[in-house]
Design a protein around this motif. Structure first.
Motif: not given
Length: 259
Positions: A89-103
Motif C-alpha cells: 500500500r502506497a504511503p500518504k504524503v503531507l507537505y508543509f510550508e513551515q514546521p508545525q508544533d506537532e505532526v
C-alpha cells in the motif's frame, strides 16, 4: 531519520525483509543476513521518472518536484512487491510550508529535512529549507527516496521486527538504529539506479550526490544515529550498483560498515 526509543513505534526520520529479523550478535560480531521475502527477488525494474527542475519557483516548485518523485517511487516499489507476490500500500504524503508544533501526534522533530511517520504510513516533507530550495543536485531526490525506504521497511514487516530488537537490546540501540538507517540509504540507491536513465543526469551528478551524502554523516562529536559519512556513501552506492534490495542487508555487515 530515526526517533529516540520512546518514540520508535511512531515516527522515523530519514532492511528489506519480512518475517523474523535476524539479530546481529553483541560484541561487534557480524552474522548471516536475515531471511526475508524480498531477499532474492531481483532488481527493481527500470522505469521512467523525469525529474522536475528545482532551481526556481519556491514552494510550488518544491511540491511539484516531490509529488512527481513520490509518484515514481509508488509505481516502482509497488510493482516490485507485486512481482514478489507481496501486498503493498502506497504511503500518504503531507507537505508543509513551515514546521508545525506537532505532526503525527508528536512534536515536530527539530532540524529534520523530512521524515516518515510509521504508524500512520505517512511521508512528511517541509517545502522550504536548504535540503530542497533552489538546488540543482540530486540531494532532494535522495532524501525523498531514503524516507520512502522507511515505508518499504514498514510494508515489508521489518519495522516491527526492528522495534522488537530495540526493546530487547536497549544497550545496542545505537548500532541497531544505524543498521536500520543505512539500509534506507541503500534502498534510496536502488530506486535512484532504477530511474537513472530517465533523469538526464551525468556521472558527475552521481559523484556530487555521493559527496553530499558523505558530508551528511554523523558529526564526529555528535550522536551516532545515521552512520558516518563514509558508511552512508557506501550503502547508497551499494544499492545503486545492485539495483536490488537484496544488496541492502546491513544486518549481516561487519561493524566497520555500519559505524
Amino acid at each position: 531519520m530515526r526517533i529516540p526509543l520512546r518514540r520508535v513505534a511512531t515516527c522515523a526520520l530519514a532492511l528489506v525483509t519480512t518475517g523474523a529479523l535476524a539479530v546481529p550478535p553483541a560484541h561487534g560480531q557480524a552474522q548471516e543476513g536475515p531471511p526475508g521475502r524480498l531477499h532474492g527477488t531481483g532488481a527493481l525494474r527500470a522505469a521512467s521518472c523525469p525529474e522536475p527542475r528545482l532551481i526556481s519557483g519556491g514552494i510550488p516548485r518544491s511540491k511539484e518536484y516531490l509529488t512527481a518523485i513520490v509518484r515514481c517511487m509508488d509505481t516502482g516499489w509497488s510493482a516490485h512487491f507485486r512481482g514478489a507476490g507481496l501486498r503493498y500500500r502506497a504511503p500518504k504524503v503531507l507537505y508543509f510550508e513551515q514546521p508545525q508544533d506537532e505532526v503525527c501526534g508528536l512534536p515536530w522533530p527539530g532540524g529534520a529535512a523530512a521524515f516518515y511517520c510509521t504508524r500512520r504510513a505517512t511521508l512528511v516533507f517541509p517545502l522550504e529549507g536548504p535540503w530542497i530550495e533552489g538546488r540543482t543536485d540530486l540531494y532532494p531526490l535522495k532524501i525523498a527516496a531514503h524516507e520512502y525506504g522507511h515505508h518499504v521497511q514498514q510494508q515489508a514487516g521489518i519495522r516491527s521486527a526492528y522495534e522488537r530488537l530495540v526493546r530487547a537490546r536497549r544497550g545496542d540501540q545505537a548500532e541497531l538504529g544505524r543498521r536500520y538507517e543505512l539500509q534506507a540509504d541503500c534502498l534510496a540507491g536502488v530506486f535512484t539506479a532504477s530511474v537513472w536513465r530517465s533523469l538526464g543526469r551525468s556521472p558527475a551528478d552521481w559523484t556530487a550526490l555521493v559527496e553530499a551524502v558523505r558530508a551528511s554523516g554523523d558529526e564526529p562529536e555528535g550522536r551516532r544515529s545515521h552512520g558516518k559519512g563514509a558508511s552512508r556513501a557506501y550503502w547508497l552506492g551499494r544499492g545503486y550498483a545492485a539495483v536490488s534490495p537484496s544488496a541492502c542487508d546491513t544486518w549481516s555487515a561487519p561493524p566497520s560498515r555500519v559505524s
